[in-house]
Design a protein around this motif. Structure first.
Motif, mmCIF file in Angstrom:
data_model
loop_
_atom_site.group_PDB
_atom_site.id
_atom_site.type_symbol
_atom_site.label_atom_id
_atom_site.label_comp_id
_atom_site.label_asym_id
_atom_site.label_seq_id
_atom_site.Cartn_x
_atom_site.Cartn_y
_atom_site.Cartn_z
ATOM 1 N N UNK A 23 0.832 -1.211 0.000
ATOM 2 C CA UNK A 23 0.000 0.000 0.000
ATOM 3 C C UNK A 23 0.860 1.251 0.000
ATOM 4 N N UNK A 24 1.964 1.194 0.731
ATOM 5 C CA UNK A 24 2.883 2.329 0.725
ATOM 6 C C UNK A 24 3.478 2.581 -0.646
ATOM 7 N N UNK A 25 3.807 1.510 -1.347
ATOM 8 C CA UNK A 25 4.356 1.656 -2.706
ATOM 9 C C UNK A 25 3.290 2.218 -3.653
ATOM 10 N N UNK A 26 2.052 1.762 -3.502
ATOM 11 C CA UNK A 26 0.962 2.314 -4.323
ATOM 12 C C UNK A 26 0.810 3.804 -4.039
ATOM 13 N N UNK A 27 0.816 4.192 -2.757
ATOM 14 C CA UNK A 27 0.704 5.607 -2.403
ATOM 15 C C UNK A 27 1.847 6.435 -2.962
ATOM 16 N N UNK A 28 3.049 5.881 -2.893
ATOM 17 C CA UNK A 28 4.206 6.569 -3.463
ATOM 18 C C UNK A 28 4.047 6.729 -4.978
ATOM 19 N N UNK A 29 3.529 5.685 -5.620
ATOM 20 C CA UNK A 29 3.309 5.752 -7.061
ATOM 21 C C UNK A 29 2.275 6.783 -7.440
ATOM 22 N N UNK A 30 1.231 6.929 -6.623
ATOM 23 C CA UNK A 30 0.207 7.935 -6.900
ATOM 24 C C UNK A 30 0.798 9.337 -6.732
ATOM 25 N N UNK A 40 3.409 -2.048 -9.402
ATOM 26 C CA UNK A 40 4.282 -2.831 -8.530
ATOM 27 C C UNK A 40 3.715 -2.961 -7.127
ATOM 28 N N UNK A 41 3.165 -1.872 -6.595
ATOM 29 C CA UNK A 41 2.533 -1.922 -5.274
ATOM 30 C C UNK A 41 1.332 -2.835 -5.242
ATOM 31 N N UNK A 42 0.521 -2.794 -6.296
ATOM 32 C CA UNK A 42 -0.633 -3.696 -6.372
ATOM 33 C C UNK A 42 -0.189 -5.162 -6.464
ATOM 34 N N UNK A 43 0.931 -5.399 -7.146
ATOM 35 C CA UNK A 43 1.465 -6.765 -7.214
ATOM 36 C C UNK A 43 1.918 -7.235 -5.832
ATOM 37 N N UNK A 44 2.531 -6.331 -5.055
ATOM 38 C CA UNK A 44 2.948 -6.697 -3.694
ATOM 39 C C UNK A 44 1.727 -7.000 -2.824
ATOM 40 N N UNK A 45 0.656 -6.244 -2.971
ATOM 41 C CA UNK A 45 -0.578 -6.513 -2.229
ATOM 42 C C UNK A 45 -1.142 -7.880 -2.621
#
Length: 121
Positions: A23-30, A40-45
């Motif tokens: 989720x942190x990676x998704x937030x960083x991507x946004x 990549x963040x969604x893949x980690x989730x």
């Protein structure tokens, strides 16, 4: 005091940790307007869901519902995981689940009706 001990397991906390990073990676991507970071963040989730499922099926997750107090510890592995848990979606997806309504005897279990819920009772 609640009779339920939901989510206090190795499987639950491991899945939460991985999902929090994703989720942190998704937030960083946004924030960075970066589609590769969001994907990549969604893949980690998605990996966190799979890791939690595998850990649950290997006995590090607990069934839903009331369990005896001696089985509340995080480091206690569930010996009944191979047969599947009654009403558990993860076990049914793996082909292990029991049908709803079939009682499963738990050694040392105390019926919930006999445990007082407050000191007043």
């Amino acid at each position: 005091m609640s009779l339920y001990d939901e989510g206090h397991t190795i499987a639950g906390w491991t899945g939460f940790g991985i999902a929090a990073v994703g989720s942190g990676v998704v937030g960083l991507g946004v924030c960075a307007a970066s589609l590769p970071l969001v994907v990549g963040g969604l893949a980690v989730v998605a990996v966190s869901v799979l890791v939690t499922w595998v850990l649950h099926l290997s006995g590090w997750g607990k069934p839903p519902g009331v369990r005896p107090r001696d089985q509340w510890g995080m480091r206690i592995r569930d010996a009944r995981a191979r047969e599947g848990h009654t009403g558990c979606v993860s076990c049914r997806l793996a082909g292990r689940g029991r049908r709803m309504g079939v009682p499963v005897p738990v050694p040392g279990a105390v019926p919930a009706e006999s445990i007082p819920l407050s000191p007043v009772e």
